[in-house]
Write a protein that holds these residues in place. Structure first.
Motif, PDB file in Angstrom:
ATOM      1  N   LYS A  31     -13.162  -3.248   9.900  1.00 51.24           N
ATOM      2  CA  LYS A  31     -13.975  -3.129   8.703  1.00 51.24           C
ATOM      3  C   LYS A  31     -15.466  -3.155   9.029  1.00 51.24           C
ATOM      4  CE  LYS A  31      -9.951  -3.263   7.004  1.00 51.24           C
ATOM      5  NZ  LYS A  31      -9.185  -3.769   5.934  1.00 51.24           N
ATOM      6  N   TYR A  91      -3.219 -12.117   1.351  1.00 50.36           N
ATOM      7  CA  TYR A  91      -2.937 -10.880   2.114  1.00 50.36           C
ATOM      8  C   TYR A  91      -1.440 -10.919   2.453  1.00 50.36           C
ATOM      9  CZ  TYR A  91      -3.577  -7.672   6.159  1.00 50.36           C
ATOM     10  OH  TYR A  91      -3.515  -6.641   7.062  1.00 50.36           O
ATOM     11  N   TYR A 112     -13.183 -10.169   7.912  1.00 49.17           N
ATOM     12  CA  TYR A 112     -14.313  -9.663   7.118  1.00 49.17           C
ATOM     13  C   TYR A 112     -15.585 -10.468   7.377  1.00 49.17           C
ATOM     14  CZ  TYR A 112     -10.532  -7.189   4.800  1.00 49.17           C
ATOM     15  OH  TYR A 112      -9.450  -6.373   4.550  1.00 49.17           O
ATOM     16  N   LYS A 166      -4.197  -7.602  11.808  1.00 49.01           N
ATOM     17  CA  LYS A 166      -2.927  -7.546  11.070  1.00 49.01           C
ATOM     18  C   LYS A 166      -1.768  -7.837  12.031  1.00 49.01           C
ATOM     19  CE  LYS A 166      -0.297  -4.377   8.130  1.00 49.01           C
ATOM     20  NZ  LYS A 166      -0.302  -3.008   7.565  1.00 49.01           N
ATOM     21  N   PHE A 175       0.804  -1.225   0.000  1.00 49.40           N
ATOM     22  CA  PHE A 175       0.000   0.000   0.000  1.00 49.40           C
ATOM     23  C   PHE A 175       0.838   1.276   0.000  1.00 49.40           C
ATOM     24  CE2 PHE A 175      -2.898  -3.361   1.328  1.00 49.40           C
ATOM     25  CZ  PHE A 175      -3.790  -3.257   0.278  1.00 49.40           C
ATOM     26  N   ASN A 215      -9.594 -11.702   1.509  1.00 53.84           N
ATOM     27  CA  ASN A 215      -8.834 -10.563   1.021  1.00 53.84           C
ATOM     28  C   ASN A 215      -7.625 -11.180   0.310  1.00 53.84           C
ATOM     29  OD1 ASN A 215      -7.607  -8.149   0.568  1.00 53.84           O
ATOM     30  ND2 ASN A 215      -6.874  -7.868   2.664  1.00 53.84           N
ATOM     31  N   ILE A 225      -6.522   0.750  -1.070  1.00 48.71           N
ATOM     32  CA  ILE A 225      -6.456   0.131   0.258  1.00 48.71           C
ATOM     33  C   ILE A 225      -7.868   0.022   0.845  1.00 48.71           C
ATOM     34  CG2 ILE A 225      -6.068   2.311   1.479  1.00 48.71           C
ATOM     35  CD1 ILE A 225      -4.123   0.698   3.325  1.00 48.71           C
ATOM     36  N   GLY A 226      -8.096  -1.050   1.571  1.00 44.84           N
ATOM     37  CA  GLY A 226      -9.417  -1.265   2.158  1.00 44.84           C
ATOM     38  C   GLY A 226      -9.577  -0.471   3.434  1.00 44.84           C
ATOM     39  N   TYR A 260     -14.645  -6.423  -1.233  1.00 44.30           N
ATOM     40  CA  TYR A 260     -13.729  -6.305  -2.367  1.00 44.30           C
ATOM     41  C   TYR A 260     -14.268  -6.997  -3.604  1.00 44.30           C
ATOM     42  CZ  TYR A 260     -10.446  -5.200   1.380  1.00 44.30           C
ATOM     43  OH  TYR A 260      -9.834  -4.648   2.470  1.00 44.30           O
ATOM     44  N   ARG A 313      -7.781  -5.377  -7.662  1.00 41.98           N
ATOM     45  CA  ARG A 313      -8.832  -5.400  -6.640  1.00 41.98           C
ATOM     46  C   ARG A 313      -9.427  -4.004  -6.529  1.00 41.98           C
ATOM     47  NH1 ARG A 313      -7.406  -5.735  -0.326  1.00 41.98           N
ATOM     48  NH2 ARG A 313      -7.381  -3.488  -0.716  1.00 41.98           N
TER      49      ARG A 313
END
Ligand code: MLT
Length: 412
Positions: free
Chosen positions: A249, A132, A218, A109, A17, A187, A43-44, A347, A388
């Motif tokens: 999210k 990911y 997610y 993460k 990113f 993802n 980026i999400g 996504y 994406r």
């Protein structure tokens, strides 16, 4: 002189990113007019305010911190019981996950990387491809891989192909593996596994005594109740899986930072001596050693996400982003492009037309439509030939992307 971690040199270039941000910044420098048209769907990262119930809880926490009789200092490193209880009741009611198996953190993460601290070098690791990048890069930095090969795969990591032939659903490999990372809803591809599919992974792990690191960041985007939201919906998963979850999210906590990892008491690995050991006490010990946990205002906000108002507000946010992705999916298909995902995930995964590579199509979308996407090749060699598009946006911007897609001209 201090000796540095040589494994950093194995990673090619920047993390995905920041690299995209660098490329977009250089375009903007060359063409400042682009700024007014630019829509970021790379980026999400969420765009909408956090739920009002969470914001109120943060204000309440600030108030508590400013009065001697309600002030809070250190709390339990793994999270206050009231937050863990709220999560257990809200997410795992019939799945047998106890509050003390829920470890609060600043997001999944980080936890995906921290997990390596409890697993020894030498584990045989598998990841989906595309994937990911955090699962791979953290293994590289921890020295758990060899160098990257000409095929873009790190020596010591088994890539499990997720491609058009299997609807981007990686299948259990017939290979000796100790740890596998799975992510559903996925993802980057937006693919969602069904119950028989996930049950087969659990059976595979139990048979091999492997551990699944199940990233369900997610999970809230699963719109069909017949699809699994948690791996603990499957018999035996408590003996073979850790699950990562996040409020990033769902409640829009990408900036607030809160997630958790479930470590069931039955989950075991073995020491190099062969002795079997439960993972739970090791994960507790890791937290006690490494961290004093999540801040008081954030824990208040996390619990508020499970209040009746908080839950309704979270549902609204998730539905906005999920339906955005569905709308993007329609728009991409209407533009004559191949598309996956976007139904149970924020996504959509788009096939690059006319043999274009990921970065070439990324550039085309940026130059022609002023839309920032994420090149699929940033998620591993299996992502080459795809981009994406993120549904984390306002509905207005999503509609604008859909309109612009109608004007897309792809060179023959
Ligand atoms: C993504 O865009 O893939 C995510 O925002 C990254 C993340 O959650 O760390």
């Amino acid at each position: 002189m201090a000796i540095l971690n040589e494994h950093f040199d194995k990673l090619p270039g920047q993390y995905l990113f920041p690299e995209i941000a660098r490329r977009v910044a250089s375009r903007l420098e060359a063409n400042p007019d682009l700024a007014t048209r630019l829509i970021r769907a790379g980026i999400g990262d969420v765009t909408e305010p956090i739920p009002a119930a969470c914001a109120a809880a943060i204000r309440q926490a600030a108030d508590e911190l400013s009065h001697r009789d309600t002030f809070r200092g250190y709390g339990p490193a793994v999270g206050h019981p009231f937050v863990r209880e709220a999560i257990a009741a809200g997410e795992y009611q019939e799945l047998g996950v106890e509050p003390d198996e829920i470890f609060l953190s600043d997001g999944s993460k980080g936890d995906a990387g921290h997990a390596l601290e409890i697993f020894a070098p030498g584990n045989r690791i598998a990841v989906a491809d595309p994937v990911y990048p955090v699962y791979v890069d953290t293994n590289v930095l921890a020295g758990r891989t060899g160098p990257i090969g000409a095929d873009g795969i790190f020596d010591g990591i088994l890539p499990i192909r997720a491609n058009e032939a299997n609807d981007f659903l990686p299948e259990p490999p017939d290979a000796p593996i100790d740890l596998v990372y799975l992510c559903f809803p996925n993802n980057p591809t937006g693919a969602m596994i069904d119950r028989p599919g996930l049950a087969s992974w659990v059976a595979w792990a139990l048979e091999r005594d492997a551990i699944i690191l199940y990233d369900a960041a997610y999970a809230d985007f699963v719109a069909d109740p017949s699809l699994p939201k948690s791996i603990y919906e499957f018999d035996g998963a408590r003996r073979c899986a850790m699950e990562f979850r996040s409020l990033s999210k769902s409640a829009g906590f990408t900036g607030v930072r809160c997630g958790w990892t479930v470590v069931p008491r039955e989950l075991e690995g073995r020491l190099p001596s062969g002795e079997r050991r439960p993972v739970h006490p090791m994960w507790s010990r890791r937290w006690a050693t490494r961290s004093n946990g999540v801040s008081w205002p954030v824990q208040r906000a996390a619990a508020a996400a499970y209040s009746p108002e908080g839950r309704a507000q979270v549902r609204e946010l998730v539905e906005l982003y999920r339906s955005n992705a569905e709308r993007l999916r329609e728009g991409v298909a209407a533009a004559g492009l191949r598309v996956w995902g976007g139904l149970h995930a924020p996504y959509v995964w788009v096939g690059c037309p006319n043999g274009l590579g990921s970065w070439a199509f990324f550039d085309l979308l940026l130059d022609q439509l002023a839309v920032v996407t994420t090149p699929g090749c940033g998620f591993g060699p299996g992502g080459e030939g795809y981009v994406r598009i993120s549904g984390f946006n306002s509905r207005e911007r999503v509609e604008e992307i859909v309109q612009r897609l109608e004007t897309l001209q792809v060179p023959a």
